[in-house]
Scaffold this motif. Sequence first.
Motif, PDB file in Angstrom:
ATOM      1  N   ARG A  46       1.052  -1.227  -0.325  1.00 46.82           N
ATOM      2  CA  ARG A  46      -0.156  -0.026  -0.207  1.00 46.82           C
ATOM      3  C   ARG A  46       0.772   0.766  -0.090  1.00 46.82           C
ATOM      4  O   ARG A  46       0.598   2.472  -0.531  1.00 46.82           O
ATOM      5  CB  ARG A  46      -1.165   0.105   0.936  1.00 46.82           C
ATOM      6  CG  ARG A  46      -1.725  -1.153   1.204  1.00 46.82           C
ATOM      7  CD  ARG A  46      -2.839  -1.139   2.366  1.00 46.82           C
ATOM      8  NE  ARG A  46      -3.511   0.671   2.591  1.00 46.82           N
ATOM      9  CZ  ARG A  46      -3.364   1.221   3.564  1.00 46.82           C
ATOM     10  NH1 ARG A  46      -2.619   0.700   4.478  1.00 46.82           N
ATOM     11  NH2 ARG A  46      -4.338   2.667   3.209  1.00 46.82           N
ATOM     12  N   TYR A  50       0.780   4.444  -2.814  1.00 47.43           N
ATOM     13  CA  TYR A  50       0.491   5.664  -2.541  1.00 47.43           C
ATOM     14  C   TYR A  50       1.451   6.306  -2.649  1.00 47.43           C
ATOM     15  O   TYR A  50       1.086   7.506  -3.317  1.00 47.43           O
ATOM     16  CB  TYR A  50       0.479   5.335  -1.062  1.00 47.43           C
ATOM     17  CG  TYR A  50      -0.947   7.002  -0.710  1.00 47.43           C
ATOM     18  CD1 TYR A  50      -1.901   6.770  -1.059  1.00 47.43           C
ATOM     19  CD2 TYR A  50       0.126   7.726   0.137  1.00 47.43           C
ATOM     20  CE1 TYR A  50      -2.434   8.383  -0.815  1.00 47.43           C
ATOM     21  CE2 TYR A  50      -0.551   9.014   0.138  1.00 47.43           C
ATOM     22  CZ  TYR A  50      -1.879   9.271  -0.095  1.00 47.43           C
ATOM     23  OH  TYR A  50      -2.805  10.871   0.341  1.00 47.43           O
ATOM     24  N   ASP A  80     -10.809  -4.676  -2.333  1.00 45.65           N
ATOM     25  CA  ASP A  80     -10.721  -4.164  -1.251  1.00 45.65           C
ATOM     26  C   ASP A  80      -9.518  -2.726  -2.014  1.00 45.65           C
ATOM     27  O   ASP A  80      -9.683  -1.973  -1.664  1.00 45.65           O
ATOM     28  CB  ASP A  80     -10.676  -4.493   0.008  1.00 45.65           C
ATOM     29  CG  ASP A  80     -12.115  -5.158   0.745  1.00 45.65           C
ATOM     30  OD1 ASP A  80     -12.660  -4.473   0.018  1.00 45.65           O
ATOM     31  OD2 ASP A  80     -12.216  -5.895   2.062  1.00 45.65           O
ATOM     32  N   ARG A  81      -8.621  -3.982  -1.628  1.00 41.01           N
ATOM     33  CA  ARG A  81      -6.976  -3.230  -2.569  1.00 41.01           C
ATOM     34  C   ARG A  81      -7.341  -1.654  -3.604  1.00 41.01           C
ATOM     35  O   ARG A  81      -6.914  -0.943  -3.432  1.00 41.01           O
ATOM     36  CB  ARG A  81      -5.469  -3.794  -2.035  1.00 41.01           C
ATOM     37  CG  ARG A  81      -4.344  -3.239  -2.818  1.00 41.01           C
ATOM     38  CD  ARG A  81      -4.097  -2.351  -1.958  1.00 41.01           C
ATOM     39  NE  ARG A  81      -3.516  -3.694  -0.285  1.00 41.01           N
ATOM     40  CZ  ARG A  81      -2.532  -3.921  -0.271  1.00 41.01           C
ATOM     41  NH1 ARG A  81      -1.440  -3.755  -1.578  1.00 41.01           N
ATOM     42  NH2 ARG A  81      -2.505  -4.885   0.378  1.00 41.01           N
ATOM     43  N   GLU A  84      -9.289   1.099  -2.627  1.00 38.10           N
ATOM     44  CA  GLU A  84      -8.421   2.371  -1.594  1.00 38.10           C
ATOM     45  C   GLU A  84      -7.770   2.612  -2.463  1.00 38.10           C
ATOM     46  O   GLU A  84      -7.545   3.582  -2.660  1.00 38.10           O
ATOM     47  CB  GLU A  84      -7.943   0.865  -0.945  1.00 38.10           C
ATOM     48  CG  GLU A  84      -6.969   2.096  -0.088  1.00 38.10           C
ATOM     49  CD  GLU A  84      -6.048   1.039   1.532  1.00 38.10           C
ATOM     50  OE1 GLU A  84      -5.327   0.125   0.734  1.00 38.10           O
ATOM     51  OE2 GLU A  84      -6.691   2.029   2.342  1.00 38.10           O
ATOM     52  N   TRP A  88      -8.389   6.639  -3.489  1.00 43.56           N
ATOM     53  CA  TRP A  88      -6.414   7.510  -3.739  1.00 43.56           C
ATOM     54  C   TRP A  88      -6.868   8.130  -5.262  1.00 43.56           C
ATOM     55  O   TRP A  88      -6.440   9.806  -5.074  1.00 43.56           O
ATOM     56  CB  TRP A  88      -5.104   6.569  -3.675  1.00 43.56           C
ATOM     57  CG  TRP A  88      -4.848   5.796  -1.379  1.00 43.56           C
ATOM     58  CD1 TRP A  88      -6.217   6.691  -0.846  1.00 43.56           C
ATOM     59  CD2 TRP A  88      -4.380   4.983  -1.930  1.00 43.56           C
ATOM     60  NE1 TRP A  88      -5.944   5.987  -0.056  1.00 43.56           N
ATOM     61  CE2 TRP A  88      -4.786   4.814  -0.202  1.00 43.56           C
ATOM     62  CE3 TRP A  88      -3.354   4.419  -2.709  1.00 43.56           C
ATOM     63  CZ2 TRP A  88      -4.082   3.601   0.524  1.00 43.56           C
ATOM     64  CZ3 TRP A  88      -2.687   2.495  -1.858  1.00 43.56           C
ATOM     65  CH2 TRP A  88      -2.591   2.853  -0.270  1.00 43.56           C
TER      66      TRP A  88
END
Length: 289
Positions: A46, A50, A80-81, A84, A88
Motif C-alpha cells: 500500500r 500510495y 478492497d485493495r 482503496e 486515492w
Amino acid sequence: MNYEGTVYRPPSEARSLIIQVTIGCRHNQCTFCSMYKDKVFRIRTREEIYRDLEEMSQLYGSLPLRIFLADGDALTLDTDRLLEILLWIIKLFPACQRVTIYGTAGDVIKKSIPELISLREAGLAMVYLGAESGSDEILKHIKKGLGRDHMIRAGAMLKEAGIDLSLTLISGLGGREHLKEHALMSADLVSRIRPEYLGFLTLMLEGDTPMRREVEAGQMELLDPGEVLEEMKLFLNHVDSPGTIFRANHASNYLNLRGQLNRDIPQMIRQIENAEKTHSFRPEGLRGL
Ligand code: SF4
C-alpha cells in the motif's frame, strides 16, 4: 517515481500515467511471452503504491489525464485493495478522466458481480484482457492456463457490471497447422463476447521463449505475411460483433487495419486484398512489440 523493470502498456494507453500496482505476471508461463520473465511476481505494498500516486499528483494532479494500472496481472489484487487505490486516485487526481487495468479472465471470474460493480462505481472504466486465441487447443498449447469458457464468462461478467472490455488476440499464434482453427474459433469467441474493443497483435518471438525453441526445432511453423492476412480475412468473414471497435494497427502487424465491426468488415477485407495484390506489408525490420 521509479518503475521496476520494463513496463508494458496497451497501445491505446500511450498517453496515460502508468502506475504499477503489481510487479510482473502471476501466471508468467505463456510459451510465446517474454514480457515479465525478468520479474518475480509480487503485489506492491500500500505504501509503495500510495507514494507513487502522491508523487505523481504533485506534478499532474490537476490535469485531465488517464491512469493505467499495471503490471500484467493487476486485476489480481483483492477488491478492497483496488477500491482503496481507486479512492486515492479520486482524491489525488480529481480531474482524472478514466482508470483502466490489465487483467486475466481468471482475475475477473474470481470476483463477484457486486465487487465488479463497486470497482466500476469507484472509477474503473475498462479491463484489458489478453485472450490470445479462441481455440482451446491453441490456449492449451501456449500454456495460457485458461480456456475459452473462462474468457466467455469473464466477458459476460464485465458486461453485466458495466465495465468495458478490451480483448486482445494474436495473429499467427497457432502457426501454419492451426491457421484455420485459430481464425474460426477466435471469430466465434469474439462473436460470443462482443467486447467493446478488440485488438490484434501479430506473433513475434522475442527472447528465449519455449515457443521460439519449438520453432527452431521445426515443431511449429510461423506464418508468412500473406498467411497472416489470409487468417485475418477468415476471421473477419466469420466474426459477428456489431459495434466492436476493431484495431490491428500495432507495430507488430503487417498491415494496419481499423474500423468498427460489423460495419467496416467489407472495407477492411478490400484493404487486405489490395495489400495481397501489391505485396505491401510492413517490412520485418520495422515490426516491433
Ligand atoms: S501473455 Fe499475459 S498472462 Fe501470459 S505470461 Fe504474458 S503477461 Fe502473463
